[in-house]
Design an enzyme around this catalytic site. Structure first.
Site, PDB file in Angstrom:
ATOM      1  N   CYS A 154     -25.910 -10.353 -27.222  1.00 49.31           N
ATOM      2  CA  CYS A 154     -26.367  -9.097 -27.824  1.00 49.31           C
ATOM      3  C   CYS A 154     -25.487  -8.727 -29.012  1.00 49.31           C
ATOM      4  O   CYS A 154     -25.970  -8.279 -30.034  1.00 49.31           O
ATOM      5  CB  CYS A 154     -26.399  -7.982 -26.792  1.00 49.31           C
ATOM      6  SG  CYS A 154     -24.836  -7.727 -25.940  1.00 49.31           S
ATOM      7  N   GLU A 159     -28.737  -0.677 -22.226  1.00 45.89           N
ATOM      8  CA  GLU A 159     -27.918  -1.507 -23.121  1.00 45.89           C
ATOM      9  C   GLU A 159     -28.888  -2.444 -23.812  1.00 45.89           C
ATOM     10  O   GLU A 159     -29.415  -3.364 -23.194  1.00 45.89           O
ATOM     11  CB  GLU A 159     -26.880  -2.273 -22.330  1.00 45.89           C
ATOM     12  CG  GLU A 159     -25.904  -1.365 -21.601  1.00 45.89           C
ATOM     13  CD  GLU A 159     -24.983  -2.147 -20.696  1.00 45.89           C
ATOM     14  OE1 GLU A 159     -24.289  -3.032 -21.201  1.00 45.89           O
ATOM     15  OE2 GLU A 159     -24.972  -1.877 -19.495  1.00 45.89           O
ATOM     16  N   GLY A 184     -31.497  -5.266 -22.028  1.00 46.84           N
ATOM     17  CA  GLY A 184     -32.572  -6.089 -22.563  1.00 46.84           C
ATOM     18  C   GLY A 184     -32.919  -5.658 -23.971  1.00 46.84           C
ATOM     19  O   GLY A 184     -32.102  -5.055 -24.681  1.00 46.84           O
TER      20      GLY A 184
END
Ligand code: NAD
Length: 473
Positions: free
Chosen positions: A276, A242, A220
Site C-alpha cells: 500500500c 486502511e 483494501g
C-alpha cells in the site's frame, strides 16, 4: 482446549456452497488447493458464537495478555509451514514470507503488553471524572492479499488485546495461510475468540453489514472501503479503513543517487510493488533524471525474478490474474501515450503471473499509471524544475497514505516533507514502520487510526465514571 476456529470443511456444513474456492499458485497460474466458500447465511451462527465468547474474553486482561504471548510463540513454532504456504498462494519470496510471519508474531507480542490507561480528569470542581475503557464486542476484520498474515495480525492483535472477539476474512486469493494461522491459534485461545471465514463475495459485504458486528476494521482498496463504510452505516458499527495509496517520493537536487538507489528501488518494488505504501511515483530534478533512471533501470533488469520458493528469487509474480491484467493495461496505456520503458514494460513469457520490473520515463503526468495506484512492479519517473512544482505534483492525487523526500541535507528534506499531504512522511527511506507508531492515511487513504496505542484505543470505547472528589456517604 480448541481455541481459534476455522470454519469446517464445506462438504460437511450446510452453510457452504458446493464448489469450494480454488487457490491459485501465482508462480504457475494453476490452482493447487482450495478453501471453503462459506455462504453469508452461515455468518449468523459464527457471530452468535463470537458474541458468547466475548462475554468471558473481555473480563480478564491478564489472561488475554498470557494468551496473546502464547499465540506469538505458536506462530513462531509453525513459522516454516506458514511461510511456505504464504509464498505458494501469494507469490512473494520465501525470505519475505518468513519476515511476514516474524512480524505477525511481533505484533501479537506488542499488543500482549499494551493496556489502556485509566485517566482521572480533575477540573477543580468538587467532582472528578474517571475515564476507563471497555471493549466493543465482535469485530469484523477484512484484509487483502498482499500481506495476508501481517495485515490480519495488525487487526486481530489490538482487537483481541482490547477484549473483543474477531471474525477474520482473508482475500479469496489468499485464504490458506490465514486458515493455517487460525488452526495454529486454536491451541492457545479460547473457543470462538478468533474465527476465520473464507469465501467469495458477498461474504465480506454481509459481514460488514451484520447487526452483531460492533467494529469493522478493513484494509483494501478505496472503492471497496467506500462500500464497507456504507454497509457498516446500517448497524452504526465503528469503522476503521486502511485504504490504497499512491505514494510519491521526491528526490532533491543534492541527493547522492548511487547511495540511495538500492533503497529507493526496493521501496518501489518490494513484494512486487504490491505494498500500500510502496513508492508509486518518483519525482526527480530534471538535471538528475537520466542518472536516476539509469541507476533504477540497471537494478530492474538485473534483479532475479522467479517463483517465490526458488532459491535466489528477489521478486515473485503478481499475485492474481485480475491484478496482472490491470498492471499490463496501465503500462500499455502509458506506452501508447508516449511513455518509454527504460526497463521492462511487458509481461514475462512462460507460466505464472510474472511482469518484468518496469521503469517508465516520458510519462504524461495525467497518465493513469501516475494518477492511479498501479500496485505492481512499475515505477514512473517524472522530472521537475522547482521544489514547489514537485510538492504540488506529489499532493495532486486523491490519496495520501505516505510520501518521502530524499536528499543529503536532511533538515531541508524534512522541511519539504512537512508539506506532503499524507499520513506518514519519511526522509531518505520509505514505508518503514514501527509497531508503536500510529498508522493513518490522509484524504482517501483511510479513516481512523491503526498501530501502536492508537490501534488499541480504536478497539475500545470510553466508559466514564463521574463521582464526588472526596469520599461521601
Ligand atoms: P479489495 O478492496 O479488492 O479487497 C480487500 C478485501 O475486501 C478482500 O478480502 C475482499 O474479498 C474484500 N471485499 C471485497 N468486496 C467487499 C465488500 N463489498 N465488502 C466487504 N469486503 C469486501 O483490495 P485488494 O485488491 O484485495 O487489495 C489491494 C488494495 O489494498 C490496494 O488498494 C492497497 O493499497 C490496499 N492496501 C492498503 C493497505 C493499508 O494499510 N492502507 C495495506 C495493504 C493493502
Amino acid at each position: 482446549m480448541p481455541t481459534t476456529q476455522t470454519e469446517p470443511e464445506p462438504a460437511r456444513v450446510p452453510g457452504h456452497r458446493a464448489a469450494p474456492l480454488p487457490v491459485v499458485d501465482p508462480a504457475t497460474g494453476e490452482a493447487f488447493d482450495e478453501a471453503p466458500d462459506q455462504q453469508p447465511d452461515a455468518l449468523d451462527a459464527v457471530i452468535d458464537r463470537s458474541h458468547r465468547a466475548w462475554r468471558d474474553w473481555r473480563t480478564d486482561p491478564a489472561l488475554r495478555s498470557t494468551a496473546l504471548r502464547a499465540a506469538a510463540d505458536a506462530v513462531e513454532v509453525a513459522g516454516d509451514d506458514l511461510a511456505r504456504l504464504l509464498t505458494r498462494e501469494q507469490g512473494k519470496p520465501l525470505t519475505e514470507s518468513h519476515a511476514e510471519v516474524a512480524r505477525t508474531a511481533a505484533r501479537l507480542r506488542y499488543f500482549a503488553d499494551l493496556a489502556p490507561r485509566t485517566r482521572r480528569i480533575d477540573d477543580g470542581r468538587p467532582v472528578h471524572s474517571e475515564v476507563r475503557w471497555r471493549s466493543l464486542g465482535p469485530v469484523a476484520a477484512i484484509v487483502p492479499w498482499n500481506f495476508p498474515l501481517q495485515l490480519a495480525a495488525a487487526k486481530f492483535a489490538p482487537a483481541l488485546a482490547a477484549g473483543n472477539t474477531v471474525i477474520l476474512k482473508p482475500s479469496p486469493h489468499t485464504p490458506l495461510a490465514t486458515r493455517l494461522l487460525g488452526s495454529v491459534l486454536t491451541t492457545v485461545l479460547p473457543p470462538d475468540v478468533l474465527t476465520v471465514v473464507t469465501g467469495r463475495e458477498p461474504l465480506g459485504a454481509r459481514l460488514t453489514s451484520h447487526p452483531g458486528i460492533r467494529h469493522v476494521t478493513f484494509t483494501g482498496s478505496v472503492p471497496t472501503g467506500r462500500a464497507v463504510a456504507g454497509a457498516a452505516a446500517a448497524s452504526l458499527a465503528r469503522v476503521t479503513l486502511e485504504l490504497g495509496g499512491n505514494d510519491a517520493a521526491v528526490l532533491l537536487d543534492d541527493v547522492d543517487v548511487e547511495r540511495i538507489a538500492d533503497r529507493l528501488f526496493w521501496a518501489a518494488f518490494r513484494n512486487c510493488g504490491q505494498v500500500c505504501m510502496a513508492v508509486k511515483r518518483l519525482y526527480v530534478p530534471a538535471r538528475l533524471h537520466d542518472d536516476v533512471v539509469e541507476a533504477l533501470a540497471e537494478r530492474a533488469t538485473s534483479v532475479t525474478v522467479g517463483p517465490g520458493l526458488a532459491p535466489g528469487t528477489r521478486l515473485g509474480p503478481v499475485n492474481n490474474a485480475p491484478q496482472l491484467a490491470r498492471v499490463t493495461h496501465l503500462v500499455r496505456q502509458a506506452l501508447a501515450d508516449g511513455a518509454r520503458a527504460a526497463a521492462g514494460g511487458h509481461r514475462l513469457t512462460g507460466p505464472g503471473y510474472f511482469f518484468a520490473p518496469t521503469i517508465l520515463t516520458d510519462v504524461p503526468p495525467d497518465s493513469p499509471v501516475v494518477t492511479q495506484e498501479q500496485f505492481g512492479p512499475v515505477l514512473p519517473v517524472l522530472p521537475y524544475r522547482t521544489t514547489d512544482e514537485a510538492v504540488d505534483a506529489a499532493n495532486s492525487t486523491g490519496m495520501g497514505l505516505g510520501g518521502s523526500v530524499w536528499g543529503t541535507d536532511t533538515d531541508r528534506a524534512a522541511e519539504v516533507a512537512e508539506r506532503l499531504e499524507c499520513g506518514t512522511a519519511w526522509i531518505n527511506h520509505h514505508a518503514e514502520l514501527s509497531l508503536a507508531q500510529p498508522f493513518a492515511g490522509a484524504k482517501d487513504s483511510g479513516v481512523g487510526v491503526a498501530g501502536g496505542p492508537w490501534g488499541l484505543y480504536g478497539n475500545l470505547r470510553p466508559f466514564v465514571v463521574h463521582r464526588p472528589r472526596e469520599a461521601r456517604t
